[in-house]
Scaffold this motif. Sequence first.
Motif, short mmCIF file in Angstrom:
data_model
loop_
_atom_site.label_atom_id
_atom_site.label_comp_id
_atom_site.label_asym_id
_atom_site.label_seq_id
_atom_site.Cartn_x
_atom_site.Cartn_y
_atom_site.Cartn_z
N LEU A 200 2.15 16.86 52.08
CA LEU A 200 3.55 16.77 52.52
C LEU A 200 3.74 17.42 53.88
CD1 LEU A 200 5.61 17.62 49.29
CD2 LEU A 200 5.02 15.38 50.21
N ASP B 293 2.41 15.29 56.48
CA ASP B 293 3.29 14.12 56.65
C ASP B 293 4.53 14.45 57.48
OD1 ASP B 293 1.56 12.60 55.09
OD2 ASP B 293 2.68 12.91 53.23
N VAL C 289 1.02 5.71 56.19
CA VAL C 289 0.54 6.83 55.37
C VAL C 289 0.20 6.43 53.93
CG1 VAL C 289 1.58 8.82 56.52
CG2 VAL C 289 2.96 7.46 54.95
N GLY D 62 0.33 8.79 51.46
CA GLY D 62 1.24 9.56 50.61
C GLY D 62 0.49 10.20 49.45
N PRO D 63 1.17 11.03 48.67
CA PRO D 63 0.48 11.78 47.61
C PRO D 63 0.48 11.10 46.25
CG PRO D 63 2.67 12.70 47.98
CD PRO D 63 2.55 11.51 48.87
N PHE D 64 1.00 9.87 46.12
CA PHE D 64 1.20 9.31 44.78
C PHE D 64 0.26 8.15 44.44
CE2 PHE D 64 5.56 11.00 45.80
CZ PHE D 64 5.43 12.13 45.00
N TYR E 165 8.28 8.60 41.23
CA TYR E 165 7.01 7.94 40.86
C TYR E 165 6.66 8.35 39.44
CZ TYR E 165 6.15 6.31 45.57
OH TYR E 165 6.25 5.63 46.75
N TYR F 117 14.22 7.26 48.68
CA TYR F 117 14.03 8.44 47.82
C TYR F 117 13.58 9.62 48.69
CZ TYR F 117 9.00 7.65 48.13
OH TYR F 117 7.72 7.51 48.60
N ILE G 275 11.15 12.79 49.60
CA ILE G 275 9.84 13.35 49.28
C ILE G 275 10.10 14.65 48.49
CG2 ILE G 275 8.78 12.34 51.33
CD1 ILE G 275 8.65 15.20 52.49
N PRO G 276 9.14 15.10 47.68
CA PRO G 276 9.40 16.34 46.92
C PRO G 276 9.84 17.45 47.87
CG PRO G 276 7.36 15.29 46.20
CD PRO G 276 7.81 14.54 47.42
N ARG H 288 12.85 9.12 52.52
CA ARG H 288 11.94 8.09 53.03
C ARG H 288 12.68 6.75 53.04
NH1 ARG H 288 6.30 6.67 52.74
NH2 ARG H 288 7.13 6.11 54.76
N HIS I 6 10.31 1.51 50.42
CA HIS I 6 9.04 0.83 50.71
C HIS I 6 8.26 0.57 49.43
CE1 HIS I 6 8.29 5.15 50.54
NE2 HIS I 6 7.17 4.80 49.93
N HIS J 72 4.13 0.43 48.42
CA HIS J 72 2.80 0.77 48.94
C HIS J 72 1.77 -0.31 48.59
CE1 HIS J 72 3.39 5.23 49.62
NE2 HIS J 72 4.41 4.99 48.81
N HIS K 243 2.41 -0.04 53.81
CA HIS K 243 3.60 -0.30 52.98
C HIS K 243 4.28 -1.54 53.56
CE1 HIS K 243 3.44 4.10 52.71
NE2 HIS K 243 4.62 4.38 53.19
N VAL L 82 8.62 10.96 57.09
CA VAL L 82 7.19 11.13 57.39
C VAL L 82 6.74 10.23 58.55
CG1 VAL L 82 6.75 11.86 55.02
CG2 VAL L 82 6.33 9.48 55.64
C1 BEZ Z 1 5.22 8.26 49.62
O1 BEZ Z 1 5.56 7.31 50.25
O2 BEZ Z 1 4.95 8.07 48.45
C2 BEZ Z 1 5.16 9.60 50.27
C3 BEZ Z 1 4.63 9.71 51.52
C4 BEZ Z 1 4.58 10.94 52.13
C5 BEZ Z 1 5.08 12.06 51.48
C6 BEZ Z 1 5.62 11.93 50.21
C7 BEZ Z 1 5.69 10.68 49.60
#
Ligand code: BEZ
Length: 286
Positions: A70, A73, A100, A102-104, A157, A190, A192-193, A211, A214, A216, A230, A244
């Motif tokens: 994060l 990002d 990116v 991302g973390p998911f 997610y 949404y 990001i955490p 964000r 999108h 992914h 994305h 991000v």
């Molecule tokens: C995401 O798109 O899932 C994401 C990307 C960067 C940071 C957090 C979430």
Amino acid sequence: MTEQALTDKVVASFDTAKDDRFRELIQALVRHAHAFVRETRLTDGEWSAAIDFLTAAGHITSETRQEFVLLSDVLGISMLTVAVNEPGLGEADEATQSTVLGPFFVQDSPEIELGGDIAGGAGGEPSWVSGRVTDTAGKPVAGARIEVWEADDDGMYDVQYDHGTLAGRAHLYTDAEGRYRFWALTPTPYPIPHDGPVGRLLQYAGRSPMRAPHLHFKVTAPGFHPLITHIFVADDPYLDSDSVFGVKDSLIRPFTRHDAGTPTPDGREPEGSWTSASFDIALKKE
Ligand code: BEZ
Ligand code: FE
């Protein structure tokens, strides 16, 4: 010792490193970090606050929460790394752009048939997504593996819930003409955490964690560079302020809304409205 002499001495201390690339990276890191300290006249208290911040990022990081991703990002380092690794000139100009990870992302998502549904119980408006995977000359790539994942309409997610079930993600393979199609959910914005140190950083800076909506994609096929990207929903207000910095114009697609009762491409009858989007993907040869 002058400030510059100290920097030179620390840089030289890594001259003994055997691995050329490691030596290049660590010496550049020392040069740039020292330049930062000199430029900002960093105080002891500020450096100690930075160490507290990194410590807090370490403490909150777990199997399912990656605060350092994060941080990378929101500082734009992830997108800059994507940019410097983006395919270069020539053939690659025609290749679909990356963004990116991302973390998911989850390694083993459920497989679906062409035309299947990735929702798996995740809530949201159904969205028919289809397209074609080709090389940069337009030749179809059959059997390309397409992994897709997205948040539900509460902006969460699957892996952020405690239920332990995968939802809003799947993988499928292109047909002999490189075509693919599946049901997903219309992406919604949404955050990001942001309940940890990175969230506090954003808040302190007056920045939003949101964000742009999108879906992914990770697309892989033998002989081609893997593509991580994305598609973004056209006309969304968050496109210009993605937290991000992941938005690229070439990845924005209309998600056309159809009223309830409008026939779908596969005869499914959603209860309410649904959307459709198309996304042709060009992979760069390895
Ligand atoms: C995401 O798109 O899932 C994401 C990307 C960067 C940071 C957090 C979430
Ligand atoms: Fe996402």
